[in-house]
Enzyme design. Structure first.
Site, mmCIF file in Angstrom:
data_model
loop_
_atom_site.group_PDB
_atom_site.id
_atom_site.type_symbol
_atom_site.label_atom_id
_atom_site.label_comp_id
_atom_site.label_asym_id
_atom_site.label_seq_id
_atom_site.Cartn_x
_atom_site.Cartn_y
_atom_site.Cartn_z
ATOM 1 N N SER A 172 4.482 80.763 111.357
ATOM 2 C CA SER A 172 4.855 80.996 109.973
ATOM 3 C C SER A 172 6.214 80.351 109.681
ATOM 4 C CB SER A 172 4.939 82.512 109.766
ATOM 5 O OG SER A 172 5.254 82.750 108.438
ATOM 6 N N GLY A 173 6.267 79.578 108.613
ATOM 7 C CA GLY A 173 7.513 78.921 108.232
ATOM 8 C C GLY A 173 7.705 77.558 108.862
ATOM 9 N N THR B 234 2.018 74.812 104.887
ATOM 10 C CA THR B 234 1.621 74.753 103.483
ATOM 11 C C THR B 234 2.255 73.537 102.814
ATOM 12 O OG1 THR B 234 1.468 77.129 103.531
ATOM 13 C CG2 THR B 234 1.512 76.111 101.377
ATOM 14 N N ASN C 233 9.586 83.334 106.594
ATOM 15 C CA ASN C 233 9.363 82.310 105.586
ATOM 16 C C ASN C 233 9.426 82.964 104.215
ATOM 17 O OD1 ASN C 233 8.429 80.269 103.980
ATOM 18 N ND2 ASN C 233 6.500 79.938 105.076
ATOM 19 N N SER D 14 5.709 82.694 102.586
ATOM 20 C CA SER D 14 4.726 82.727 103.663
ATOM 21 C C SER D 14 3.321 82.981 103.105
ATOM 22 C CB SER D 14 5.119 83.833 104.633
ATOM 23 O OG SER D 14 4.159 83.931 105.640
ATOM 24 N N SER D 15 2.366 82.140 103.525
ATOM 25 C CA SER D 15 0.983 82.347 103.062
ATOM 26 C C SER D 15 0.429 83.541 103.824
ATOM 27 C CB SER D 15 0.124 81.122 103.379
ATOM 28 O OG SER D 15 0.862 79.947 103.192
ATOM 29 N N GLY E 140 -0.200 80.733 111.354
ATOM 30 C CA GLY E 140 0.060 80.356 112.741
ATOM 31 C C GLY E 140 0.204 81.587 113.610
ATOM 32 N N GLU F 90 1.494 84.573 115.464
ATOM 33 C CA GLU F 90 2.531 85.457 114.932
ATOM 34 C C GLU F 90 2.901 86.535 115.939
ATOM 35 O OE1 GLU F 90 2.692 85.778 110.393
ATOM 36 O OE2 GLU F 90 2.059 87.755 111.025
#
Ligand SMILES: Nc1ncnc2c1ncn2[C@@H]1O[C@H](COP(=O)(O)OP(=O)(O)O)[C@@H](O)[C@H]1O
Ligand SMILES: [Mg+2]
Length: 1012
Positions: free
Chosen positions: A124-125, A129, A174, A177-178, A399, A401
């Site tokens: 993440s981050g 995206t 993030n 973050s999605s 991703g 985590e």
């Protein structure tokens, strides 16, 4: 084969591979990790990443895999010009870039006509995206399009901010973050134009709706609505602007984030919604507001353990926003319906149950609305023409985590990453093996960790963790999260990748709590806390809440909560199983396509530019399996190129292959490498490619090439310089000599001219010969251009003294010439007329020698013959009665009438008997008017005439007509008749020069001197 496709451009032409990766290697690390000498060293790998990152070179390849390090700052490498740079250019020709990968994927889709997919992974981050957005933008800008497709492209791009508003949130890692997985297909027609799109969404992190960890936020849309929505909207939704007032928004204690502008993002979302087909009637925002109101719905505990709602007004508003009946909602939030022995019973919920029913409703409402939203976007992106389309899929999925507390969501996310890793290894290995097979080279086994064992641990039927979880959820009797943990210990306790507190040895036991189980993922160890696993897997919404929601008059909610769901007694699939099944489908989709990979790395946890945290990066390199990837890619050989490309680049290094090799390519390459002294173990020749084992061999060859080019350039430069100097000096000398010669000639000429001028009156002699010749020549040249053009033109240039006689000669000659030419032009008919009219005018019938008599003539000539009795003739100018245009005429007077004649034609006959008067002016103008009777239709009106002998004419006419008393002298003006009833006027003005012209008011103006 993929790599073949990669090196051949659209026209199938083999490009001259510039090997920018090779030439740039000494500057900032290597652009392709396969060229790392020590490819087994993680330290070398990370050092290469670091060196490049320091220079803002965030992209590096591992073969065809793109590794990207998040720069956390805007780099100027995404402009339209950059897109153009990468368009149609081979992978190896230019520095690594996300555009190069996008372009190569696009071209592979077009040339190989095979569906493609780009898998973007990373924690993440790390920039997944952003990467997917850049790829989409690249296609939107560079692919051919038309008006209709431009709308589609716009929708594709606009769907992003909407999805991000509803599906992204600020987390510790993030700010954007999605919180859902996204797989997007972009469909292209046979021309390569994007014609449609489709999105699949995976496992939205619904628990975020009701709870956020410290430092995190709920989904962006809630904050955007409160910050950006105008006052009227908030009043309608019964909302207050301050997010602190909403319990669902304050759990993480950071409703405002400096890096996020909720207000601006709100505007973007509001602009995007209509583009992708949203209407206000759907009342999407009512749902968002209702979730906030749900969060604020509070319960009190009754004495008998029952619960009641303490926030009555809130609930009324809530019911209004959800479009449901208030009392039914109230009851559904505090009671549950049970069916026992075919009978329905209602039992009150205790406080905890009511709270969790409320939260379940909030999660269900939000989660289902999100799914509806994706469907809606899909409708707007739906492909209109489905024939012959190819697809590029983009996978931007959460991703790996690892948080402080990892729960059911992290378990699913990490399971997903295990699956992707497996796919990655499988596909990379497979494609490598295929390549070796095609090229006829023996495959050398590569040691890598196959994570299938972990996937099995999680997903295996009946024995896997998901199956055990489902079983525990469905098992009758008392079940809880701890019983699930015990069941796990019983079933998979012996698995090498599974540990619990009970199973662990002393050292590990300290780091695994009693409520946790630890999985040894391919990427690292993660402890999962079992609390909430069962609930989250059950994802249960009380039946009576479902029933209430089914009756909603909100279009979206009535779509999301179907009546069939309530009637259908079959239990829906558990959340983990649903997720597992959707992942299976995703794997099928991905397997059917040619994959490309973007592996994103996050350089630090502080979201700071320029900071490269080695520990963090090493961890990601490890769990992304990049070292493994490199090992597989290197599988014995560092470098491979098609024979054409290799020969083209290195042929200058061997006399036999330079400048051209005419034999078979493989022989050419063989000759070349033999000449270069490659040892047998250093390379292998496949069917169409050369495989080089060590980067060192390649670098030595490359250095030799550079040296050769350097030498070549130097020799060429020296020779060229010498030649240039010789040519330059020769040319300059010649120019100078020419200039001096011209100057000498000019001086001589001037001298002769002056001398000639001095001696110009002397006899022709050497001193003046040049001058006189020049004067003569000039005269003749001038004469040639100024010869008279008509016989009447008497002008003639003045000749110099020496040419007077010759000039006169020439003049006469020229005149004779003109006369001859004129005579030749006279037609026989014209000659006859001239002869005839001269007789008319000048011959008296009495003296007519030729005896022209009326008897001899016929027709018009007979009429003309009457003129033979003419007594007097004179040239006059007749002025038209209207426009006063002057016409030359002859006025002939006979004994009984006068006529105006134009050459041989009688224009007007004036009988003396009919003549009403003769007017003249008092000045010396020569004008006179013959007045005719107006009633005589044959007459055209009075004749306005001019004659230089006016006195003579008028006298003669008056006498011959016997009308002397009819002569009038008019000093100011003469009036005359133009036609029946119409009058013309001649005005006379005194002036120095005679002038006859049309004046004011249509009068004829005559300017003249006085007569005497
Ligand atoms: N290529 C890039 N250039 C500039 N900033 C980037 C880039 N990639 C990521 N970022 C920054 O990192 C943040 C997180 O990236 P994002 O793509 O949302 O991560 P992920 O989707 O992997 O969680 C972005 O909001 C942006 O600020
Ligand atoms: Mg993301």
């Amino acid at each position: 084969m993929r790599y073949q496709g990669r090196e051949v451009d659209i026209e199938g032409r083999v490009r001259l591979v510039m090997e920018s990766a090779l030439t740039a290697r000494d500057r900032v690390g290597v652009q392709d990790f396969v060229l790392l000498e020590n490819y087994n060293s993680e330290a070398a790998f990370i050092e290469n990443l670091r060196r490049r990152f320091r220079e803002n070179l965030i992209y590096t390849y591992i073969g065809s895999v793109l590794v990207s390090v998040n720069p956390y700052k805007e780099l100027e490498i995404y402009s339209k010009q950059q897109m153009e740079r990468y368009r149609g250019v081979s992978f190896y020709e230019i520095s690594p870039h996300i555009y190069a990968l996008s372009d190569n994927t696009y071209r592979a889709m077009r040339t190989e006509r095979k569906d493609q997919c780009i898998l973007i992974s990373g924690e993440s981050g790390a920039g997944k995206t952003e990467a997917s957005k850049k790829i989409l933008l690249y296609y939107a800008v560079t692919c051919p399009t038309n008006d209709h497709m431009a709308i589609l492209g716009d929708r594709l791009l606009q769907s992003n901010p909407v999805l991000e508003a509803f599906g992204n949130a600020k987390t510790l890692r993030n700010d954007n973050s999605s919180r859902f997985g996204k797989y997007m297909d972009v469909q292209f027609d046979f021309r390569g134009t994007p014609v449609g799109g489709h999105i699949l969404n995976y496992l939205l992190e619904k628990s975020r709706v009701v709870h956020q960890n410290h430092g995190e936020r709920n989904f962006h849309i809630f904050y955007q609505l409160l910050d950006g929505g105008d006052d009227d909207l908030l009043i309608t939704l019964d909302l207050e602007r301050n997010p602190q007032n909403y319990r669902y928004l304050v759990k993480g204690n950071c409703p405002r984030v400096s890096s996020i502008s909720d207000k601006n993002n709100w505007k973007v979302v509001m602009k995007a919604l209509p583009v992708i087909g949203f209407t206000e009637e759907e009342k999407l925002l009512n749902i968002i507001a209702s979730v906030l109101h749900l969060g604020n719905t509070q319960f009190g505990e009754g004495e008998e353990g029952d619960t009641y709602i303490t926030t009555e007004t809130q609930t009324s508003n809530l019911a209004k926003l959800l479009g449901v009946d208030g009392s039914a909602l109230r009851e559904a939030l505090t009671h549950k319906k049970l069916t026992a022995k075919g009978e329905e019973m209602i039992s009150p919920l205790n406080y905890e149950q009511a709270v969790s029913a409320r939260d379940a409703l909030a999660k269900a409402v939000y989660g289902r609305t999100f799914t509806w939203l994706v469907e809606k976007i899909n409708q707007s992106l739906a492909l209109k023409v489905s024939k012959d389309s190819s697809v590029i899929g983009l996978l931007d999925i959460y991703g790996f985590e690892v948080l402080q507390q990892n729960s059911f969501e992290q378990f699913c996310i990490n399971y997903c990453n295990e699956k992707l890793q497996q796919l990655f290894i499988e596909l990379t290995l497979r494609s490598e093996q295929e390549e070796y097979e095609t090229e006829g080279i023996a495959w050398e086994t590569v040691q890598y960790f196959d994570n299938k064992i972990i996937c099995d641990l999680i997903e295996e039927k009946h024995k896997g963790i998901i199956s055990i979880l489902d079983e525990e959820c469905l098992r009758p009797g008392e079940t809880c999260d701890v019983s699930f943990l015990e069941k796990l210990e019983d079933t998979v306790g012996s698995h090498p990748h599974f540990i619990t507190h009970k199973l662990a040895n002393g050292k590990t036991r300290r780091v695994v709590s009693r409520e946790e189980f630890r999985l040894l993922h391919y990427a690292g160890e993660v402890n999962y806390n079992v609390n909430g696993f069962l609930d989250k897997n059950n994802d249960l919404l009380n039946r009576n809440l479902k029933e209430v929601m089914c009756q909603s008059d909100n279009q979206i909610l009535s779509h999301c909560f179907r009546r069939e769901e309530v009637i259908d007694q079959k239990r829906p699939e558990m959340a983990a199983t649903q997720f597992k099944n959707s992942l299976m489908k995703l794997m099928e989709i991905l397997m059917s396509k040619e994959p490309s990979y973007v592996r994103c790395i996050k350089p630090n946890d502080a979201k700071q530019p320029g900071r490269f945290d080695e520990v963090l990066v090493r961890h990601q390199v490890k769990y992304l399996g990049l070292m493994e990837n490199l090992r597989v890619r290197r599988a014995g050989f560092a470098y491979r190129r098609r024979f054409e490309a290799f020969l083209q680049r290195y042929k200058p290094l061997c006399p036999e292959t330079w400048p051209n090799w005419h034999g078979r390519l493989v022989d050419g390459v063989s000759t070349l490498v033999n000449h270069l002294g490659y040892k047998a173990e250093e390379y292998k020749l496949g069917r169409s490619k050369i495989f080089i084992r060590f980067p060192k061999t390649l670098f030595t060859t490359e250095d030799a090439l550079e040296y050769k080019i350097f030498l070549g350039v130097n020799v060429c430069t020296c020779v060229f310089r010498c030649v240039v100097i010789v040519i330059q000096s020769g040319w300059r000398g010649m120019k100078a000599r020419r200039r001096a010669k011209r100057r000498r000639q000019a001086a001589e000429l001037i001298r002769r001219f002056i001398k000639g001028f001095i001696y110009r009156h002397e006899e022709y002699c050497p001193e003046n010969e040049y001058f006189l010749d020049h004067v003569r020549y000039s005269f003749l040249k001038n004469l040639r251009q100024n010869l008279p053009k008509s016989v009447l033109d008497k002008s003639w240039p003045t000749p110099p003294p020496s040419l007077v006689e010759a000039s006169e000669h020439l003049r006469r000659l020229h005149m004779r010439n003109m006369v001859i030419k004129y005579c030749r032009r006279v037609q026989p008919e014209w000659k006859k007329q001239v002869l005839f009219s001269s007789r008319l005018v000048f011959v008296n019938p009495v003296d007519d020698a030729e005896g022209c008599s009326q008897r001899d003539l016929q027709g018009p000539e007979r009429h003309n013959a009457c003129l033979c009795s003419s007594q007097y003739g004179v040239s006059v100018i007749k002025y038209d009665r209207r426009g006063f245009k002057p016409r030359p005429r002859q006025l002939l007077l006979t004994n009984t009438f006068a006529v105006l004649v134009d050459r041989t034609k009688i224009k007007q006959r004036i009988d003396y008997a009919a003549l009403r008067g003769i007017s003249v002016g008092s000045l010396s103008d020569g004008m006179f008017v013959l007045h005719m009777p107006t009633e005589d239709n044959k007459q055209k009106g009075d004749a306005v005439l001019h004659c230089s002998h006016v006195i003579e004419v008028v006298t003669k006419l008056a006498m011959m007509a016997n009308k002397t008393s009819y002569v009038n002298i008019n000093p100011g003006s003469i009036r005359f008749t133009v036609a029946r009833g119409k009058e013309g006027i001649i005005d006379f003005i005194r002036g120095s020069e005679l002038k006859v012209a049309k004046g004011k008011r249509g009068h004829l103006l005559v300017v003249s001197q006085r007569l005497f």
